[in-house]
Design a protein around this motif. Structure first.
Motif, short mmCIF file in Angstrom:
data_model
loop_
_atom_site.label_atom_id
_atom_site.label_comp_id
_atom_site.label_asym_id
_atom_site.label_seq_id
_atom_site.Cartn_x
_atom_site.Cartn_y
_atom_site.Cartn_z
N SER A 330 73.48 90.95 59.73
CA SER A 330 73.33 92.38 59.98
C SER A 330 74.65 93.13 59.83
CB SER A 330 72.78 92.60 61.39
OG SER A 330 73.66 92.05 62.37
N ASN A 331 75.73 92.44 59.54
CA ASN A 331 77.05 93.05 59.46
C ASN A 331 77.14 94.07 58.32
OD1 ASN A 331 76.99 90.31 60.51
ND2 ASN A 331 79.19 90.48 60.80
N ASP A 332 78.04 95.05 58.48
CA ASP A 332 78.35 95.96 57.38
C ASP A 332 78.96 95.18 56.23
OD1 ASP A 332 77.49 98.06 58.95
OD2 ASP A 332 79.50 98.60 59.62
N LEU A 333 78.87 95.75 55.03
CA LEU A 333 79.42 95.10 53.84
C LEU A 333 80.50 95.97 53.22
CD1 LEU A 333 76.09 93.97 52.09
CD2 LEU A 333 77.55 92.63 53.65
N LEU A 334 81.55 95.33 52.75
CA LEU A 334 82.62 96.00 51.99
C LEU A 334 82.67 95.37 50.61
CD1 LEU A 334 85.09 97.84 51.67
CD2 LEU A 334 86.49 96.02 52.71
N ILE A 335 82.47 96.20 49.57
CA ILE A 335 82.46 95.74 48.19
C ILE A 335 83.78 96.16 47.54
CG2 ILE A 335 81.14 95.59 46.06
CD1 ILE A 335 79.56 94.90 48.64
N THR A 336 84.53 95.19 47.01
CA THR A 336 85.85 95.46 46.45
C THR A 336 85.88 95.06 44.99
OG1 THR A 336 86.84 94.97 48.61
CG2 THR A 336 88.32 95.06 46.70
N GLY A 337 86.29 95.99 44.13
CA GLY A 337 86.40 95.71 42.71
C GLY A 337 87.83 95.39 42.30
N HIS A 338 87.99 94.47 41.35
CA HIS A 338 89.30 94.08 40.82
C HIS A 338 89.25 94.08 39.29
CE1 HIS A 338 90.81 92.57 44.75
NE2 HIS A 338 89.55 92.25 44.94
N CYS A 339 90.36 94.42 38.66
CA CYS A 339 90.46 94.45 37.20
C CYS A 339 91.63 93.60 36.71
CB CYS A 339 90.66 95.88 36.69
SG CYS A 339 89.21 96.93 36.82
N ALA A 340 91.58 93.26 35.43
CA ALA A 340 92.73 92.64 34.78
C ALA A 340 93.74 93.74 34.45
CB ALA A 340 92.29 91.92 33.52
N ALA A 341 94.98 93.33 34.17
CA ALA A 341 96.06 94.28 33.90
C ALA A 341 96.01 94.74 32.45
CB ALA A 341 97.41 93.66 34.24
N ARG A 342 95.01 95.55 32.14
CA ARG A 342 94.90 96.13 30.80
C ARG A 342 94.64 97.62 30.96
NH1 ARG A 342 90.86 92.85 27.00
NH2 ARG A 342 91.74 94.38 25.55
N GLY A 343 95.21 98.44 30.06
CA GLY A 343 95.06 99.88 30.15
C GLY A 343 96.03 100.45 31.18
N THR A 344 95.86 101.73 31.47
CA THR A 344 96.75 102.40 32.41
C THR A 344 96.38 102.05 33.85
OG1 THR A 344 95.37 104.37 32.62
CG2 THR A 344 96.96 104.33 30.79
N LYS A 345 97.33 102.24 34.72
CA LYS A 345 97.09 101.97 36.14
C LYS A 345 95.95 102.83 36.67
CE LYS A 345 99.46 101.79 40.63
NZ LYS A 345 99.13 100.37 40.89
N LYS A 346 95.93 104.11 36.28
CA LYS A 346 94.88 105.01 36.73
C LYS A 346 93.51 104.56 36.24
CE LYS A 346 93.47 109.88 36.60
NZ LYS A 346 93.83 111.25 36.09
#
Length: 406
Positions: A330-346
């Motif tokens: 029943s706990n809340d969920l936190l979804i975290t996305g990660h990317c590879a180091a390609r393209g601009t930081k933004k």
């Protein structure tokens, strides 16, 4: 102006319905506090902000608060550790986006059985202190009492102040009646208070631009005296702030807390249980580990359409299987996305947020949680799992994590 819940509560489920009880004998209200008690809740604030009489904007503020009783003294005073997360304007009817994980802070304090807190003025959460505070006498519906409290307004940045405003008020309590909500007896208590603060001349001479702050709060508390905790509450409030130039800022709105009962899962036994489930379901490229916020399931090598946040059908099938596992908690969920180091930081940051949002939206579509119990965040390429120097490393760094939160 960010409102927070009255004080840290132990967990309880939100229930519905109203049935009046017959007259009851006098009762004494008090917090029941035991070492190891923990809870989590979401409070939602809907607030209109006016400047000089003109509506400036509407804000929706979400506070997620967890608390744990670390120890209890012989006199039943509890030592409490609490974590606060606040996010503002996170849900848009136009975008349909989920709650983004916002600013975090922690507090430690002592709480007596009657609700009085001992907390440093250097800690700014909770923003309303010593509500509720109970009389030492037994009471019946219709009885009233008063107790002192404190209001905290963290307006340091807006008005050039070294510290947050912390000022006292006198709260008036009325024990109104008893109700039942899904077979749970609750005591309805109304609380009202006003405050009126004037900045001292010394502060104004040192650059403070806040001339005065005044306002009121009217709260309806639903108290579970059997468990010794606040089940839920509703509040109507208004805060008027005047600056040294004569501008008047009005914050007016309402708040409601939804209490969430959950079980801590951040342990070795649950890690092994999830690993066994992954094996039984033949899930590949899925791992699990304990973490600071809870138990984290990592979807390694997760695949989207190129440079987009659109999940491939093969990944949806995998998430469907994981959804069955998540439904056991029943706990809340936190979804975290990660990317590879390609393209601009933004661009990396934006893509990681969008991919987390896609997974969250699909979990909601599957009925795992509603929008108020799934949070999202993007980390860009700031937390790589492997080296970005190779294609294999970049593939591993493209991942989404699902944290079952404590």
């Amino acid at each position: 102006m960010k409102r927070s819940i009255l004080s840290v509560l132990a967990a309880a489920a939100i229930l519905s319905g109203n049935v009046l009880f017959a007259a009851e004998p006098a009762v004494q209200f008090k917090f029941k506090q035991s070492k190891g008690d923990s809870g989590s809740y979401i409070s939602t604030v809907e607030e209109d902000v006016y400047i000089n009489g003109t509506l400036n904007h509407h804000a929706q503020i979400i506070n997620r608060i967890t608390s744990s009783v670390m120890n209890v003294a012989a006199d039943k005073e509890a030592f409490i550790y609490a974590t606060y997360m606040t996010t503002e304007d996170s849900i848009s009817n136009r975008s349909g986006r989920h709650l983004s994980w916002g600013e975090e802070s922690t507090s430690v304090f002592m709480r007596k059985e009657n609700g009085i807190l001992t907390i440093s003025d250097d800690i700014y959460m909770p923003t309303v202190r010593n509500v509720p505070v109970f009389t030492e006498k037994k009471v019946r519906p219709g009885d009233t009492w008063t107790a002192s409290g404190k209001e905290v307004q963290d307006v340091r940045k807006a008005f050039n102040m070294d510290k947050a405003l912390i000022f006292p008020f006198e709260a008036n309590y009325t024990y109104v009646k008893d109700v039942t909500e899904n077979d749970t007896k609750l005591n309805v208590i109304e609380v009202e208070y006003e405050f009126d603060y004037e900045s001292p001349e010394e502060s104004l001479q040192n650059g403070c631009t806040l001339r005065s702050s005044k306002g009121f709060s009217k709260q309806t508390l639903y108290w579970d005296n059997k468990k010794g905790l606040l089940n839920h509450y509703d509040e109507v409030f208004q805060i008027n702030i005047t600056d040294v130039m004569g501008n008047v800022y009005v914050f007016t709105g309402n708040a409601r807390a939804e209490i969430t009962q959950y079980k801590s899962v951040n342990d070795d036994a649950t890690v092994q249980e999830l690993k066994d489930s992954f094996k039984e379901m033949d899930l590949e490229n899925v791992s699990v580990k304990k973490g600071e916020k809870g138990l984290t399931i990592s979807l390694d090598r997760i695949q989207f359409e190129p440079d987009s946040n659109v999940l491939l059908e093969s990944e949806k099938l995998k998430i469907k299987k994981i959804a069955k596992i998540l439904s056991n908690f029943s706990n809340d969920l936190l979804i975290t996305g990660h990317c590879a180091a390609r393209g601009t930081k933004k661009a990396r940051q934006q893509l990681s947020e969008e991919r987390a949002e896609s997974v969250a939206a699909y979990l909601e579509e599957l009925g795992v949680r509603d929008e108020y119990h799934i949070f999202t965040q993007g980390k860009g390429s700031d937390e790589p799992f492997a080296s970005n120097a190779t294609e294999e490393g970049r593939i591993l760094n493209r991942r989404v994590e699902i944290t079952i939160m404590d």
